[in-house]
Design an enzyme around this catalytic site. Structure first.
Site, PDB file in Angstrom:
ATOM      1  N   ASP A   8       0.784  -1.246   0.000  1.00 45.99           N
ATOM      2  CA  ASP A   8       0.000   0.000   0.000  1.00 45.99           C
ATOM      3  C   ASP A   8       0.816   1.296   0.000  1.00 45.99           C
ATOM      4  OD1 ASP A   8      -1.924  -1.946   0.213  1.00 45.99           O
ATOM      5  OD2 ASP A   8      -2.782  -1.234   2.089  1.00 45.99           O
ATOM      6  N   GLU A  52      -4.699  -0.782  -1.337  1.00 43.55           N
ATOM      7  CA  GLU A  52      -6.002  -0.824  -0.673  1.00 43.55           C
ATOM      8  C   GLU A  52      -6.940   0.126  -1.412  1.00 43.55           C
ATOM      9  OE1 GLU A  52      -6.013   0.113   3.543  1.00 43.55           O
ATOM     10  OE2 GLU A  52      -8.202   0.210   3.606  1.00 43.55           O
ATOM     11  N   LYS A  62      -6.783  -4.822  -3.072  1.00 41.92           N
ATOM     12  CA  LYS A  62      -7.422  -5.445  -1.906  1.00 41.92           C
ATOM     13  C   LYS A  62      -8.432  -4.483  -1.283  1.00 41.92           C
ATOM     14  CE  LYS A  62      -3.565  -4.232   1.222  1.00 41.92           C
ATOM     15  NZ  LYS A  62      -4.277  -3.499   2.249  1.00 41.92           N
ATOM     16  N   LYS A  70      -7.682  -4.569   4.916  1.00 45.34           N
ATOM     17  CA  LYS A  70      -6.348  -4.240   5.417  1.00 45.34           C
ATOM     18  C   LYS A  70      -5.366  -5.363   5.066  1.00 45.34           C
ATOM     19  CE  LYS A  70      -8.076  -0.517   7.205  1.00 45.34           C
ATOM     20  NZ  LYS A  70      -8.073   0.673   6.314  1.00 45.34           N
ATOM     21  N   VAL A  85       3.303   0.301   4.165  1.00 46.72           N
ATOM     22  CA  VAL A  85       2.586   1.060   5.204  1.00 46.72           C
ATOM     23  C   VAL A  85       1.169   0.533   5.362  1.00 46.72           C
ATOM     24  CG1 VAL A  85       3.957   3.126   4.829  1.00 46.72           C
ATOM     25  CG2 VAL A  85       1.853   2.838   3.504  1.00 46.72           C
ATOM     26  N   THR A  86       0.598   0.750   6.569  1.00 43.61           N
ATOM     27  CA  THR A  86       1.292   1.180   7.772  1.00 43.61           C
ATOM     28  C   THR A  86       1.652  -0.050   8.599  1.00 43.61           C
ATOM     29  OG1 THR A  86      -0.754   1.470   9.060  1.00 43.61           O
ATOM     30  CG2 THR A  86       0.051   3.388   7.871  1.00 43.61           C
ATOM     31  N   CYS A 140      -1.957  -2.365   7.799  1.00 39.92           N
ATOM     32  CA  CYS A 140      -1.977  -3.291   6.656  1.00 39.92           C
ATOM     33  C   CYS A 140      -0.779  -4.233   6.605  1.00 39.92           C
ATOM     34  CB  CYS A 140      -2.133  -2.507   5.356  1.00 39.92           C
ATOM     35  SG  CYS A 140      -3.788  -1.783   5.224  1.00 39.92           S
ATOM     36  N   GLN A 178       8.197 -14.202  21.415  1.00 37.29           N
ATOM     37  CA  GLN A 178       7.756 -15.582  21.658  1.00 37.29           C
ATOM     38  C   GLN A 178       8.352 -16.551  20.634  1.00 37.29           C
ATOM     39  OE1 GLN A 178       3.493 -15.891  22.904  1.00 37.29           O
ATOM     40  NE2 GLN A 178       3.353 -13.779  22.180  1.00 37.29           N
TER      41      GLN A 178
HETATM   42  N1  TIU Z   1      -2.597   0.430   4.277  1.00 35.85           N
HETATM   43  C1  TIU Z   1      -3.022   0.670   5.511  1.00 35.85           C
HETATM   44  O1  TIU Z   1      -2.302   0.479   6.476  1.00 35.85           O
HETATM   45  N2  TIU Z   1      -4.309   1.188   5.641  1.00 35.85           N
HETATM   46  C2  TIU Z   1      -4.694   2.017   6.663  1.00 35.85           C
HETATM   47  O2  TIU Z   1      -5.832   2.435   6.721  1.00 35.85           O
HETATM   48  N3  TIU Z   1      -3.727   2.384   7.572  1.00 35.85           N
HETATM   49  C3  TIU Z   1      -3.843   3.289   8.583  1.00 35.85           C
HETATM   50  O3  TIU Z   1      -2.919   3.382   9.393  1.00 35.85           O
HETATM   51  N4  TIU Z   1      -4.908   4.072   8.644  1.00 35.85           N
END
Ligand code: TIU
Length: 230
Positions: A24, A72, A129, A132, A157-158, A162, A202
């Site tokens: 993303d 996304e 997609k 997430k 990210v993030t 995701c 773990q």
């Molecule tokens: N790609 C992804 O992480 N989608 C999000 O909405 N991330 C946020 O941190 N909002």
């Protein structure tokens, strides 16, 4: 076969069975006026991931590794966007609303595109997609099985949203997931730190964490030949 330094311990990877998955890296998350900004975030915080992702992408391309980019976003009629997602919170612009980069988080709009610094090239796979996680309602698992991929180098990210969701999904499906920590970023530095810490805890409950310098060195043929020199 390479040995990659990682937490909780080094991991041996067959490179022919390893893919680079870039999550993303879209204008909607990294540039002003998109989905990330509409949620009240400082999008400049994600830019630290760009250069490390570029290094990984260059190294993967140089050695012919399978590269997968994810995005996304939703269909223009929003039929794949649950109302619970659209109506969540009080964003400045809701999913589907018209913003400075087109309709927010909608496929085909300027904001949905991958940032120019990491633009896909011919032969690379793009997974669109709606959620997430990159496995949810996508062809990703079929693509990986077809290519006999067993290991995923994951960046993007993030970190805690995701990237983490995708790694959890991939881990449950039997993939060895190595998260490249400095090639990920979050709007919340503390969440980034803790999300990375969770993965190798773990004994590697969700996978491994490495860094772009180690991955690029491991993928570089020059490094591999010097590594055999006493
Ligand atoms: N790609 C992804 O992480 N989608 C999000 O909405 N991330 C946020 O941190 N909002």
């Amino acid at each position: 076969m390479i040995s990659l330094s990682a937490q909780p311990e080094a991991i041996d990877l067959s490179l022919a069975q390893t893919a680079l998955v870039i999550i993303d890296m879209q204008r909607d998350f990294l540039e002003p006026g998109g989905f990330g900004a509409s949620l009240g975030n400082d999008v400049s915080l994600l830019r630290t991931a760009i250069a490390p992702c570029q290094s990984l992408l260059a190294a993967a391309r140089a050695m012919g590794m399978l590269v997968i980019h994810t995005r996304e976003g939703h269909l223009p009629d929003l039929s794949d966007a649950p109302p619970a997602k659209i109506m969540r919170g009080k964003p400045e612009l809701r999913i589907g609303s018209i913003g400075p980069m087109g309709r927010v988080l909608v496929r085909g709009e300027p904001g949905h595109g991958i940032i120019p610094e990491l633009a896909p090239v011919t032969g690379e796979i793009i997974i669109d997609k709606p959620g997430k996680g990159a496995f949810y309602r996508t062809e990703l698992n079929d693509v990986l099985k077809e290519q006999r991929i067993e290991n995923l180098l994951v960046c993007g990210v993030t970190t805690e949203v995701c990237v983490h969701t995708t790694v959890r999904e991939g881990n449950d499906r039997g993939y060895r997931c190595v998260v490249v920590g400095d090639a990920c970023a979050s709007y919340f530095p503390e969440f980034h730190r803790v999300a990375l810490a969770m993965i190798p805890a773990q004994g590697g409950i969700f996978g491994w964490v490495s860094n772009s310098t180690a991955v690029v060195a491991a993928l570089s043929p020059k490094r591999m030949s010097t590594a055999t020199t006493p």
